[in-house]
Write an enzyme that holds these catalytic residues in place. Structure first.
Site, PDB file in Angstrom:
ATOM      1  CG  ASP A 445      -2.123   0.707   1.082  1.00 22.70           C
ATOM      2  OD1 ASP A 445      -2.214   1.382   0.006  1.00 22.70           O
ATOM      3  OD2 ASP A 445      -3.346   0.653   1.755  1.00 22.70           O
ATOM      4  CG  ASP A 518      -9.024   2.358  -0.133  1.00 20.74           C
ATOM      5  OD1 ASP A 518      -8.624   1.465  -0.467  1.00 20.74           O
ATOM      6  OD2 ASP A 518      -8.451   3.468   0.744  1.00 20.74           O
TER       7      ASP A 518
END
EC number: 3.2.1.22
Length: 699
Positions: A445, A518
């Protein structure tokens, strides 16, 4: 083109397209002759122009492939070079060319500055993508400053006006496909964040307004840093697209004797509109994946179930249920390491928290593995928390400006990956985790862009010179990914950046799958995936089934809708499955089993996008390479027009690429290929049936 010109003309050939360039007699630049289907260059060039150019130069109107501000002083150069005395307008002359139908290198040189420029082309076998990059070498004795460092200029004939397609977004709303009609003037998208970013995608498509579903040209950039793409249509009907790096920190220095290779810009052509162009990109990205284009595992990720409250007990409770459903890989997300009860600490100190795993991290992994699951882990190794041990020991490792406060984003700072010692730390940390623990899936990430364009006190040293921070960070990031893939070939690597902020062709060549957003709400995600599949192949699309409502369209959708949606790429689950009923778990197990039957076709099949999220029909068709099986995923996106109380007919989904004379079977239903293409596959939506998976077998 006469015989003399043909001696300095070259044609590269792809699977179905060709790309022809030539050096004019004056030798000052390389220009496009034609770009399109095989044979398109056999005739007058659709982009050439040798008429009057009042108040401009001839280069401003010419279809130049790569030009400095000397060749294009007013219409927009690709390269601007400044000497130590501040002079610009560097020009060059043709030197030599070497190549064949797959590769070409054309060399130019400037006798005044000593700048040597090699313009490279390559069309990988069995694709219709032309890869272009430029190698610059300073053969002079003084530093040269690159004020603009583009990679390529692509020329497209748009006699009736240009329709520009692009993708905009923000966090939780990435990959929104949109269009703008360009009569004259320019249109620009890009990023100055040190990553491709959420706001735009380094991808563009151009069509003539008179043929919206006809010939379409696409451009994309293989660069994981700041970038810019500009489309400009001139008064003569030519649209020229400049693709390359954006330099938010100022010019780049090219010292005497040094070389610099600029990022690869890729161009694609399809005669079949945006849908056809998507298939060209898909084929190319599958080639980038190479032997790693195997079936991606069905995964469970614990983030939305536990967030930072990770411990062995709750993770194993989730893993047991996931195994029963047929999941293949269990991924522990953020919160597994020391100092990480929330997002205020921990980053940089990549040690499993013994309080969360009292029997030991390896013992926990072994329990997950004993359930028949592979194990995956989330990391964010480029960032550091101000409260971490790493930051206390190496405060100079983050991007900073001497005497200025550092800007925190998500309560974290960004490591200067361009520093060799930082790159070594990041690589050794991730490599060490993969060597020490039984990990087969890595989610990498990146949750903040770069804000400070400096190296703190180190950047003030007299001999520090001008540092290409963006270039150094990206180069080391790519190198680390390459080394991890080489040393841990069994590990699937997922690229994430707060969702889809790091998706480009360079990462498509180095990671196995992208996390596009997300936002996992079903209708929001449908729009995100629709845009994503225009620029990226299904094997790169990680998608989860969750309990989340949409942020932008919160209308509820069934569990079936969520599963069929996530099946459009790489299937995952992120819901808190501990709270699913026995009926929901049984339904989920059925969907997972069905996905495993079709995922090879999802990964390798020819994709057709049918309708869209804002239309009454919305589906994706995947046709197996042998054309014997067709998979259709369809979703109900709108109202039901009376829900059976008023006259209505089923939605029809027109399929593509079938044999009209063949017959196709779905259960007890039989259709001719002609019927499925001309009339369409019927789907009947109700208040409880809002998604469909149809598998058609050629009889």
């Amino acid at each position: 083109m006469n015989r003399k010109d043909a001696a300095r003309s070259w044609t590269l050939r792809g699977a179905r397209t060709e790309y022809t360039v030539a050096v004019p007699e004056h030798g000052r630049w390389l220009e496009l002759v034609a770009w399109g289907p095989h044979g398109v260059s056999d005739g007058p060039s659709p982009v050439s122009y040798d008429g009057p150019t009042p108040f401009l130069t001839s280069g401003d109107s010419a279809p130049i492939e790569y030009g400095t501000d000397a060749a294009r002083p007013f219409a927009g150069p690709d390269l601007v070079v400044e000497t130590a005395t501040g002079d610009r307008r560097v020009s060059w002359d043709f030197q030599e060319a070497d190549g064949d139908e797959q590769r070409l290198a054309v060399t130019f040189a400037d006798p005044v500055t000593g700048l040597r420029t090699v313009v490279h082309y390559e069309i990988p076998a069995d694709t219709d993508v032309v890869r272009r990059w430029v190698e610059l070498t300073n053969t002079g004795d003084a530093v040269l400053r690159l004020v603009r460092a583009g990679s390529a200029g692509f020329c497209v004939p748009t006699p009736h006006g240009a329709r520009v397609s692009y993708q905009w977004g923000q966090w939780a709303q990435e990959f929104q496909l949109d269009h703008v009609d360009l009569g004259h003037g320019g249109f620009t998208v890009g990023s100055s964040q040190g990553v491709p970013g959420h706001l735009y995608v380094p991808w563009l498509a151009i069509r003539d307004q008179a043929e919206p579903v006809g010939p379409t040209w696409g451009m994309a950039l293989a660069w994981t840093g700041s970038w810019e793409i500009t489309a400009e249509r001139d008064t003569g009907g030519l649209t020229r697209v400049r693709v390359g790096r954006h330099l938010p920190d100022g010019p780049l220095d090219l010292p005497a004797g040094a070389s610099l290779t600029l990022p690869v810009a890729a161009g694609a052509y399809s005669p079949d509109g945006l849908d056809g162009l998507a298939r060209v990109w898909h084929q190319y990205q599958r080639q980038l994946a190479g032997e790693r284009l195997g079936p991606r595992p069905v995964l469970y990720n614990s983030w939305e179930a536990t967030y930072f409250s990770v411990d062995a007990e709750n993770q194993l409770a989730l893993a047991r249920i996931a195994a029963e459903l047929g999941v293949e890989t269990f991924v522990v997300d953020d919160g597994w390491f020391v100092g990480r009860p929330d997002d205020h600490g921990g980053l940089g100190d990549w040690t499993p928290d013994p309080a969360k795993f009292p029997a030991g991290f390896d013992a926990f992994i072994a329990e997950v593995r004993a359930l028949g699951l592979n194990f995956g882990l989330w990391v964010e190794p480029e960032c550091v928390s101000p409260r971490s041990k790493l930051y206390s020991e190496h405060p100079d490792w983050v991007y900073a400006i001497e005497g200025r406060p550092i800007t925190p984003i998500r309560n974290q700072y960004l490591l200067d990956l361009g520093r060799p010692e930082v790159a070594e730390f990041v690589h050794s940390t991730v490599d060490g985790l993969l060597r020490q623990h039984d990990i087969s899936y890595l989610k990498w990430d990146f949750n903040r862009p770069r804000t400070e364009p400096g190296r703190g006190a180190a950047s003030q040293l007299p001999d520090a010179g001008r540092v290409d921070l963006d270039g150094a960070h990206v180069a080391n990031l790519h190198r680390i990914y390459e080394n991890l893939r080489r040393d841990h070939p069994h590990v699937v690597i997922e690229a994430c950046a707060g969702g889809g902020a790091r998706t480009d062709l360079a990462m498509a060549a180095r990671s196995d799958v992208f996390w596009p957003s997300d936002n996992t709400g079903p209708l929001d995600r449908l729009a995100i995936q629709y845009g994503f599949l225009h620029a990226n192949a299904p094997h790169l699309l990680s998608s989860w089934v969750t309990d989340a409502p949409g942020l932008f369209d919160p209308r509820p959708r069934s569990l079936a809708f969520r599963f069929v949606l996530a099946m459009a790429g790489v299937l995952g689950i992120g819901a808190d499955i501990r709270h699913w009923s026995p009926q929901e778990r049984a339904e989920a197990a059925t969907w997972i089993a069905r996905y495993k039957e079709i995922r090879e076709i999802i990964m390798h099949g020819t994709v057709h996008l049918i309708g869209g999220p804002d239309q009454s029909r919305c589906a994706v068709q995947y046709t197996a390479p042998d054309a014997a099986t067709v998979v259709v995923l369809a979703w109900h996106t709108g109202r039901l027009d009376g829900a059976g109380l008023l006259p209505f007919r089923p939605v029809r989904l027109p399929l593509h690429g079938l044999d009209p004379a063949a017959r196709y079977r779905h259960g007890q239903h039989h259709y001719s290929g002609s019927h499925l293409q001309a009339v369409g596959l019927p789907v009947h939506w109700t208040t409880t049936h809002d998604a469909e998976l149809v598998v058609l077998h050629r009889v």
